[in-house]
Design a protein around this motif. Structure first.
Motif, PDB file in Angstrom:
ATOM      1  N   SER A 274     -48.433 -63.517  38.273  1.00 48.53           N
ATOM      2  CA  SER A 274     -47.579 -62.375  38.594  1.00 48.53           C
ATOM      3  C   SER A 274     -47.115 -62.447  40.040  1.00 48.53           C
ATOM      4  CB  SER A 274     -48.331 -61.058  38.371  1.00 48.53           C
ATOM      5  OG  SER A 274     -49.420 -60.947  39.283  1.00 48.53           O
ATOM      6  N   LEU A 275     -45.997 -61.784  40.308  1.00 46.82           N
ATOM      7  CA  LEU A 275     -45.532 -61.506  41.657  1.00 46.82           C
ATOM      8  C   LEU A 275     -45.869 -60.058  41.964  1.00 46.82           C
ATOM      9  CD1 LEU A 275     -41.938 -63.019  42.125  1.00 46.82           C
ATOM     10  CD2 LEU A 275     -43.925 -63.398  43.582  1.00 46.82           C
TER      11      LEU A 275
ATOM     12  N   MET B  39     -41.733 -68.361  33.770  1.00 52.02           N
ATOM     13  CA  MET B  39     -42.306 -69.700  33.920  1.00 52.02           C
ATOM     14  C   MET B  39     -42.992 -70.092  32.622  1.00 52.02           C
ATOM     15  SD  MET B  39     -43.930 -69.137  37.737  1.00 52.02           S
ATOM     16  CE  MET B  39     -44.389 -70.833  37.975  1.00 52.02           C
ATOM     17  N   ASP B  40     -42.763 -71.319  32.179  1.00 48.92           N
ATOM     18  CA  ASP B  40     -43.375 -71.798  30.946  1.00 48.92           C
ATOM     19  C   ASP B  40     -44.885 -71.809  31.086  1.00 48.92           C
ATOM     20  OD1 ASP B  40     -40.856 -72.188  29.938  1.00 48.92           O
ATOM     21  OD2 ASP B  40     -40.750 -74.261  30.639  1.00 48.92           O
TER      22      ASP B  40
ATOM     23  N   ALA C   7     -42.611 -71.877  43.672  1.00 48.48           N
ATOM     24  CA  ALA C   7     -42.512 -73.288  43.291  1.00 48.48           C
ATOM     25  C   ALA C   7     -43.828 -73.747  42.686  1.00 48.48           C
ATOM     26  CB  ALA C   7     -42.154 -74.150  44.502  1.00 48.48           C
ATOM     27  N   ALA C   8     -43.736 -74.618  41.704  1.00 49.81           N
ATOM     28  CA  ALA C   8     -44.922 -75.084  40.989  1.00 49.81           C
ATOM     29  C   ALA C   8     -44.962 -76.596  40.964  1.00 49.81           C
ATOM     30  CB  ALA C   8     -44.921 -74.541  39.562  1.00 49.81           C
ATOM     31  N   LYS C   9     -46.167 -77.136  41.053  1.00 49.20           N
ATOM     32  CA  LYS C   9     -46.388 -78.563  40.892  1.00 49.20           C
ATOM     33  C   LYS C   9     -46.586 -78.875  39.415  1.00 49.20           C
ATOM     34  CE  LYS C   9     -48.579 -79.809  45.297  1.00 49.20           C
ATOM     35  NZ  LYS C   9     -49.816 -80.350  45.907  1.00 49.20           N
ATOM     36  N   GLY C  10     -45.819 -79.808  38.905  1.00 51.24           N
ATOM     37  CA  GLY C  10     -45.999 -80.291  37.549  1.00 51.24           C
ATOM     38  C   GLY C  10     -45.757 -81.780  37.555  1.00 51.24           C
ATOM     39  N   GLY C  11     -45.132 -82.314  36.492  1.00 54.71           N
ATOM     40  CA  GLY C  11     -44.727 -83.699  36.524  1.00 54.71           C
ATOM     41  C   GLY C  11     -43.652 -83.927  37.561  1.00 54.71           C
ATOM     42  N   ASN C  12     -42.901 -82.841  37.875  1.00 62.73           N
ATOM     43  CA  ASN C  12     -41.938 -82.850  38.958  1.00 62.73           C
ATOM     44  C   ASN C  12     -42.028 -81.502  39.676  1.00 62.73           C
ATOM     45  OD1 ASN C  12     -40.905 -81.280  36.957  1.00 62.73           O
ATOM     46  ND2 ASN C  12     -38.966 -82.379  36.741  1.00 62.73           N
ATOM     47  N   THR C  13     -41.026 -81.156  40.476  1.00 66.24           N
ATOM     48  CA  THR C  13     -41.041 -79.898  41.213  1.00 66.24           C
ATOM     49  C   THR C  13     -40.233 -78.848  40.457  1.00 66.24           C
ATOM     50  OG1 THR C  13     -41.301 -80.992  43.341  1.00 66.24           O
ATOM     51  CG2 THR C  13     -40.385 -78.786  43.377  1.00 66.24           C
ATOM     52  N   LEU C  14     -40.839 -77.707  40.184  1.00 68.60           N
ATOM     53  CA  LEU C  14     -40.192 -76.604  39.466  1.00 68.60           C
ATOM     54  C   LEU C  14     -40.086 -75.410  40.403  1.00 68.60           C
ATOM     55  CD1 LEU C  14     -42.278 -76.972  36.185  1.00 68.60           C
ATOM     56  CD2 LEU C  14     -39.991 -77.874  36.615  1.00 68.60           C
TER      57      LEU C  14
ATOM     58  N   ARG D 214     -36.305 -59.441  40.776  1.00 71.61           N
ATOM     59  CA  ARG D 214     -35.542 -59.759  39.571  1.00 71.61           C
ATOM     60  C   ARG D 214     -35.256 -61.256  39.539  1.00 71.61           C
ATOM     61  NH1 ARG D 214     -30.003 -60.058  38.382  1.00 71.61           N
ATOM     62  NH2 ARG D 214     -29.543 -59.466  40.543  1.00 71.61           N
ATOM     63  N   PHE D 215     -35.576 -61.893  38.417  1.00 74.77           N
ATOM     64  CA  PHE D 215     -35.368 -63.331  38.284  1.00 74.77           C
ATOM     65  C   PHE D 215     -33.884 -63.664  38.344  1.00 74.77           C
ATOM     66  CE2 PHE D 215     -34.575 -67.037  35.438  1.00 74.77           C
ATOM     67  CZ  PHE D 215     -35.153 -68.003  36.250  1.00 74.77           C
TER      68      PHE D 215
END
Length: 551
Positions: A124-125, A144-145, A169-176, A185-186
């Motif tokens: 959450s934010l 976010m998935d 920002a999230a770390k995954g296989g790439n940068t999201l 509001r998104f």
């Protein structure tokens, strides 16, 4: 065409004995000219409570350093430290104890947004006012998935631009990257193929994303264009990067593991601000912020990695360091060496070591660049520009010793009231001595040996080539694991100097000793493993190659 790159970690090891792993040498000479920062700084240090075992973010506001803290039991909270006296205060955020605070940022209206991990596993934010009361909460599950979020854990970062727009920002296989307006509001999302290091807010008020470049060897800084809802075109190639931080007097700052660089808005190259080790700073878990008056606040973890990390805060102010300077040169200093110099500079009242590197440790270097650096170093030394201290990693001690460039350290040790050789492994001093002199010191040794069951060892206290041959004869050609004939020969040639005459510059590989060594290597080559696998024993093998590090 593929360019060969130097490996960042290089070890010198020996089988059936001990030798130096990384070492430094003292030498007589003058200081080498280096590109020095425009200003000098002095540091004041303040301890952070030992209960803090992790710090995710540092932000400065009104002469206070705000920290996102984590304790060993998983407790997380926002804390503030006074940068003048180091007073540490936990902030009263309206946050349930079961909710983890991952990152935070200050909005232009002085409110505080935080990204949180909920007790049920969602994210959450949350927005808090000046008193710490929660005024808004935004569930991120619909944005976010969830598979992505569950994979990244605490690797979520938050930054806020000058208009109050929020980046998660999230770390995954790439940068999201996910963008929200100042009401939570998104708006839109972006992705980038590189791996995320961190987010920041530049002095221009833009959201910056630091991620690996396409070659995965360096880093880029990308900024978000809120109008086009895309990446800005002015991507900055950072090169070697160990940390990135927003600025005040400069747009942002980059730490390359040795030097802090400041970047003006739009600049592709940074200007040195200070050498890290000059200031006595730690090199682990670094966070940095800049005050409006030009001071820097740096948070680092302790250099002692054998215990739970402890942190300290350093406040750097422009000033003159009047200690006597000792010059030190390294082709590329390991983090441990930088930390050793830093520890010395933090505690010594009389001397300050100025460490100059040709390449930061985090930088990948081509063979041509590496060879040119050695040529440049040797040319300067020949011309009389010799540093006081020289890091001999990746250099030939024998050659430098034969030229009379290196001091014998034995007299220094014998006349130092604080050094007793019996407190150390004296056989290491003997092993690295040349002609009865000690031309360098090592910060550690590696023992290359063999691991075997008690029935195989049968009471022996060490290994010889004859012992290994006996194992082969008794248990068969497949009885030695994790050691090929080629790797055995390489190890022996790296560490046994008896086949090379360094004074005459000649080598002889026709001696009976070398022939015997070559024959043994041939015995195990055909049935060998790749020489770099694991060392777990199984019923198939009688023994395995084992390397004991950092003795």
């Amino acid at each position: 065409m593929e360019v060969a790159m130097r490996k960042k970690i290089r070890r010198i090891i020996t089988i059936l004995g001990t030798t130096a792993m990384i070492f430094t040498v003292t030498a007589c000479g003058n200081r080498m000219d280096t590109m020095q920062p425009a200003a000098s700084y002095v540091a004041d240090f303040f301890d952070i409570p030992d209960t803090v075992t992790g710090i995710e973010r540092l932000l400065l506001k009104d002469d206070m350093a705000y920290l996102c803290c984590l304790e060993e039991d998983g407790t997380s909270y926002l804390a503030a430290m006074d940068i003048d006296d180091g007073k540490f205060l936990k902030q009263n955020l309206d946050l349930d104890a079961s909710v983890s605070l991952l990152d935070f940022g200050f909005a232009p209206d002085n409110s505080n947004w935080a990204v949180c991990l909920e007790k049920a596993g969602g994210y959450s934010l949350r927005k808090f006012d000046n008193s710490g009361s929660q005024v808004q909460s935004v569930d991120l599950a619909g944005v976010m998935d969830s598979p992505v979020i569950s994979a990244v854990g605490r690797d979520l970062f938050l930054s806020i631009d000058m208009e109050g727009n929020i980046c998660v920002a999230a770390k995954g296989g790439n940068t999201l990257v996910y963008l929200f307006d100042n009401n939570g509001r998104f708006l839109f999302s972006l992705d980038y193929e590189g791996n995320l290091m961190t987010t920041t807010t530049t002095a221009e008020g833009k959201i910056g994303i630091c991620a690996t470049s396409s070659d995965r060897m360096n880093y880029d800084l990308l900024t978000v264009d809120m109008e086009t809802q895309d990446w800005s075109k002015d991507k900055i190639c950072l090169g070697a990067t160990a940390g990135l931080y927003g600025g005040v007097n400069k747009d942002f700052y980059r730490f390359d593991s040795s030097v802090l660089y400041g970047y003006a808005a739009g600049a592709q190259e940074g200007i040195p601000v200070f050498n890290w080790s000059d200031m006595g700073l730690g090199t682990s878990e670094v966070q940095l912020g800049e005050c409006t008056d030009g001071r820097f606040v740096v948070l680092t973890a302790s250099s002692n990695q054998t215990e739970v990390l402890s942190y300290e805060m350093a406040v750097l102010t422009e000033g003159v360091d009047e200690r006597e300077l000792l010059s030190m040169v390294s082709l590329t200093a390991t983090p441990g060496l930088v930390q050793a110099v830093s520890d010395f500079n933090k505690t010594n009242d009389r001397y300050k070591v100025e460490l100059t590197e040709y390449f930061p440790y985090a930088q990948n270097v081509s063979n041509e660049e590496w060879d040119n650096a050695i040529l440049n170093l040797n040319t300067r030394i020949i011309s009389g520009d010799m540093p006081d201290i020289l890091d001999m990693s990746n250099l030939s001690v024998q050659i430098y010793q034969s030229k009379g460039l290196l001091e014998d350290l034995y007299p220094y040790m014998e006349n130092d009231p604080e050094i007793r050789t019996e407190d150390y492994f004296e056989n290491v001093f003997e092993a690295i001595s040349l002609d009865g002199k000690l031309p360098y010191l090592t910060d550690g040794v590696a023992i290359s040996t063999m691991l075997a069951g008690a029935d195989v060892v049968d009471g022996n206290n060490g290994w010889t080539i004859q012992d290994l041959e006996k194992v082969l004869d008794t248990y068969g050609a497949n009885s030695i694991n994790n050691l090929s004939g080629a790797s055995f020969l390489k190890i022996m040639l790296q560490t046994d100097g008896s086949f090379i005459d360094w004074n005459l510059g000649k080598c002889s590989f026709d001696s009976p000793e070398f022939v015997k060594m070559l024959e043994f290597a041939g015995k195990i080559q055909e049935s060998s493993q790749d020489g770099c696998g694991g060392t777990e024993m199984s019923d198939t093998y009688a023994e395995a190659y084992e390397e004991v590090l950092s003795v």
